[in-house]
Design an enzyme around this catalytic site. Structure first.
Site, PDB file in Angstrom:
ATOM      1  N   HIS A  86      48.911  43.776   3.810  1.00 25.40           N
ATOM      2  CA  HIS A  86      49.600  43.550   2.535  1.00 25.40           C
ATOM      3  C   HIS A  86      49.722  42.044   2.301  1.00 25.40           C
ATOM      4  O   HIS A  86      49.764  41.251   3.257  1.00 25.40           O
ATOM      5  CB  HIS A  86      50.998  44.176   2.572  1.00 25.40           C
ATOM      6  N   CYS A  92      57.350  46.640   0.263  1.00 27.76           N
ATOM      7  CA  CYS A  92      57.526  47.947   0.893  1.00 27.76           C
ATOM      8  C   CYS A  92      58.390  47.756   2.147  1.00 27.76           C
ATOM      9  O   CYS A  92      58.750  46.632   2.511  1.00 27.76           O
ATOM     10  CB  CYS A  92      56.175  48.573   1.250  1.00 27.76           C
ATOM     11  N   CYS A 106      56.902  45.405   4.861  1.00 28.39           N
ATOM     12  CA  CYS A 106      56.969  43.976   4.532  1.00 28.39           C
ATOM     13  C   CYS A 106      58.417  43.484   4.540  1.00 28.39           C
ATOM     14  O   CYS A 106      58.706  42.378   5.013  1.00 28.39           O
ATOM     15  CB  CYS A 106      56.315  43.725   3.180  1.00 28.39           C
ATOM     16  N   GLU A 162      52.213  40.204   1.526  1.00 28.27           N
ATOM     17  CA  GLU A 162      53.367  39.567   2.177  1.00 28.27           C
ATOM     18  C   GLU A 162      53.101  39.325   3.662  1.00 28.27           C
ATOM     19  O   GLU A 162      53.490  38.295   4.211  1.00 28.27           O
ATOM     20  CB  GLU A 162      54.620  40.454   2.060  1.00 28.27           C
TER      21      GLU A 162
END
Lengths: 155, 155
Positions: free
Chosen positions: B60, B90, B93, B62
């Site tokens: 992801h 999410c 993260c 992040e």
């Protein structure tokens, strides 16, 4: 349960492999958590915590193992795999395992402070089976010994 | 709030940079999420979602940005940094940002399905300040457009 009759490939067998990884972390003065990912009785990824060495909070054993297993399989989803990890996964790792749709998670020691079970909302993928407490004692003892040593160092 | 008088370095300024990253993801047919990490008005990490390209659910925006910022700083903790991200993080993260002890999180669009706020238990580090809804509309629209395109492709 995955324990087959007459098979050496029990959950305890693979947890011992995860413990070997945790011992490597211990020897490197990392918080001693180790993990292996198994597909059809074969270890396809091994990892241990490397947050100190990599200076990266995301470098937990489970995260490295997920990336490694996905590389090995050439697939994002680990839905025919079991993760063995010596400590209950934290929320980051549990949520990563949700994204990976892993089939089974087997862990050793519980982690009441940071373990994902501190959250009541369902964190894991609904199809993931969880087996806690396999080889709990040696898994927990390695952690205890590590933090005991660190306290001694600080004094 | 970090908005200084007479400074171009507003939250919207950095969110636009995160949106540029999200656009790159969009162009690569990745779920279009972008992030930047800022320390003292300087961008020290940029990233966008790469889960498809890397076949890795942990990739992801992040997560990549956290690793990148830690590499840049040579430090595990990002406690003088702000993360700008186009979509509500999410759980994976958010929990990683907890480990990183990040000072501020500024996000654009909400994510009621997978956003960390679906969990009632405190996920973030207690010292982390959160600013939702900066540039919400363009951030949300890029996501909408992406999934609309994908639905068209499937038909």
């Amino acid at each position: 349960m995955k324990q087959h009759d007459n098979s050496i490939f029990t959950d305890a067998y693979f947890m011992k492999e995860a413990l070997k990884e945790a011992q490597k972390a211990f020897d490197m003065e990392e918080v001693p958590v180790g993990a292996v990912i198994v597909s059809r009785d074969r270890i396809i990824a091994r990892a241990h915590n490397m947050t100190q060495q990599l200076r990266d909070v995301t470098a937990h054993a489970e995260m490295i193992a997920i990336t490694s297993a996905s590389n090995y399989l050439g697939a994002k989803y680990l839905n025919e795999c079991t993760l063995y990890v010596t400590l209950e996964p934290c929320l980051m790792c549990a949520a990563a395992l949700r994204w990976a749709q892993i089939s089974r998670i087997v862990y050793g020691a519980a982690d009441p402070g940071e373990g994902y079970t501190r959250v009541r909302t369902a964190v894991l993928h609904p199809s993931t089976e969880v087996i806690p407490g396999i080889m709990e004692q040696p898994c927990a003892e390695l952690m205890k010994e590590f933090f005991l040593n660190r306290r001694d160092l600080k004094n």
